[in-house]
Design a protein around this motif. Sequence first.
Motif, mmCIF file in Angstrom:
data_model
loop_
_atom_site.group_PDB
_atom_site.id
_atom_site.type_symbol
_atom_site.label_atom_id
_atom_site.label_comp_id
_atom_site.label_asym_id
_atom_site.label_seq_id
_atom_site.Cartn_x
_atom_site.Cartn_y
_atom_site.Cartn_z
ATOM 1 N N GLU A 8 9.321 -6.401 -6.604
ATOM 2 C CA GLU A 8 8.473 -6.690 -5.214
ATOM 3 C C GLU A 8 7.984 -5.410 -4.559
ATOM 4 O OE1 GLU A 8 8.578 -9.364 -1.261
ATOM 5 O OE2 GLU A 8 10.255 -9.437 -2.774
ATOM 6 N N ALA A 9 8.919 -4.355 -4.425
ATOM 7 C CA ALA A 9 8.686 -3.149 -3.754
ATOM 8 C C ALA A 9 7.737 -2.190 -4.680
ATOM 9 C CB ALA A 9 9.820 -2.100 -3.634
ATOM 10 N N GLU A 10 7.907 -2.333 -6.113
ATOM 11 C CA GLU A 10 6.984 -1.638 -6.785
ATOM 12 C C GLU A 10 5.539 -2.196 -6.562
ATOM 13 O OE1 GLU A 10 10.146 -0.055 -10.226
ATOM 14 O OE2 GLU A 10 9.373 -2.009 -10.304
ATOM 15 N N ARG A 11 5.329 -3.644 -6.851
ATOM 16 C CA ARG A 11 4.173 -4.157 -6.764
ATOM 17 C C ARG A 11 3.398 -3.846 -5.532
ATOM 18 N NH1 ARG A 11 7.130 -8.658 -8.401
ATOM 19 N NH2 ARG A 11 6.885 -9.700 -6.375
ATOM 20 N N ALA A 12 4.464 -3.876 -4.412
ATOM 21 C CA ALA A 12 3.660 -3.621 -2.996
ATOM 22 C C ALA A 12 3.193 -2.247 -2.770
ATOM 23 C CB ALA A 12 4.762 -4.036 -1.739
ATOM 24 N N ALA A 13 3.887 -1.152 -3.456
ATOM 25 C CA ALA A 13 3.094 0.010 -3.599
ATOM 26 C C ALA A 13 1.890 0.274 -4.431
ATOM 27 C CB ALA A 13 4.168 0.974 -4.216
ATOM 28 N N TYR A 15 -0.277 -2.138 -4.866
ATOM 29 C CA TYR A 15 -1.497 -2.978 -3.991
ATOM 30 C C TYR A 15 -1.836 -1.979 -2.864
ATOM 31 C CZ TYR A 15 -1.267 -7.035 -6.965
ATOM 32 O OH TYR A 15 -1.210 -7.766 -8.308
ATOM 33 N N LYS A 16 -0.893 -1.322 -2.363
ATOM 34 C CA LYS A 16 -1.097 -0.436 -0.794
ATOM 35 C C LYS A 16 -2.130 0.595 -1.458
ATOM 36 C CE LYS A 16 1.201 2.030 2.666
ATOM 37 N NZ LYS A 16 2.398 2.461 3.432
ATOM 38 N N SER A 20 -5.575 0.531 0.192
ATOM 39 C CA SER A 20 -5.645 1.499 1.422
ATOM 40 C C SER A 20 -6.707 3.001 0.899
ATOM 41 C CB SER A 20 -4.442 2.127 1.878
ATOM 42 O OG SER A 20 -3.615 2.690 1.025
ATOM 43 N N ARG A 21 -6.985 2.730 -0.497
ATOM 44 C CA ARG A 21 -7.823 3.770 -0.926
ATOM 45 C C ARG A 21 -9.180 3.866 -0.391
ATOM 46 N NH1 ARG A 21 -12.299 4.392 -2.827
ATOM 47 N NH2 ARG A 21 -12.479 2.233 -2.590
ATOM 48 N N ARG A 22 -9.658 5.133 0.065
ATOM 49 C CA ARG A 22 -10.920 5.387 0.832
ATOM 50 C C ARG A 22 -11.665 6.550 0.181
ATOM 51 N NH1 ARG A 22 -9.744 1.115 2.079
ATOM 52 N NH2 ARG A 22 -9.093 0.218 4.004
ATOM 53 N N ASP A 23 -13.010 6.439 0.428
ATOM 54 C CA ASP A 23 -13.789 7.258 -0.047
ATOM 55 C C ASP A 23 -14.120 8.333 1.183
ATOM 56 O OD1 ASP A 23 -15.770 9.028 -1.020
ATOM 57 O OD2 ASP A 23 -17.125 7.521 -1.659
#
Length: 219
Positions: A8-13, A15-16, A20-23
């Motif tokens: 669960e922690a790895e999946r959350a990382a 997806y985070k 949260s990726r931005r140009d």
Amino acid sequence: MTDHAFSEAERAAVYKAILSRRDVRREFLPDPIPEDVLTRILSAAHHAPSVGFMQPWDFILVRDLGIRQQIKAAFEQAHAEAAAQFEGEQRETYRSLKLEGILEAPLGICVTCDRARHGPVVIGRSQNPEMDLYSSVCAVQNLWLAARAEGLGVGWVSIIDHAALAAILGLPERVQPVAYLCVGAVAFFRERPELEDAGWLERTDLKSLIHHDRWGERD
């Protein structure tokens, strides 16, 4: 689900990093990127999927100020040409946007595609020869997500003539630029994409983009 799923922690990382990726354009800091961090994000890019395992990418690391100034000048010319295609208030909004960080970021990375790598016949390209370009775009995405996980910002300078960029960087004829990326530490990451905050466009509702079996077939 199978035993192959991440924790669960790895999946959350994962997806985070994606969400949260931005140009990044205006938030860059001048701090140099540590070499071990740079190696990790380039390794992530190099592990992208590629058609026929041809790995068509190269990575040109651009630190020289003079070369970056030439790239900035090429951007400015393309930016002016693009502005002329909009009208009225939209043109003024476009001109007010910060759309690159070429001189602000401590590093530029040009991701290229060698269209002749491994010869004229590559598994997976017989019907769709542009698949090598798509593979290089996958490398860009891997780099971008790895950079976000490392706390680095990335900005894709898409408003530039690729022929001009190729000339500045001395690319062979067979090698095509795919992306010029501005990379570096940032003061902060925006909560939402800058163009969304500026009211340029809104995020499209996912449900409206999903079709079932044939185009236009929806729930």
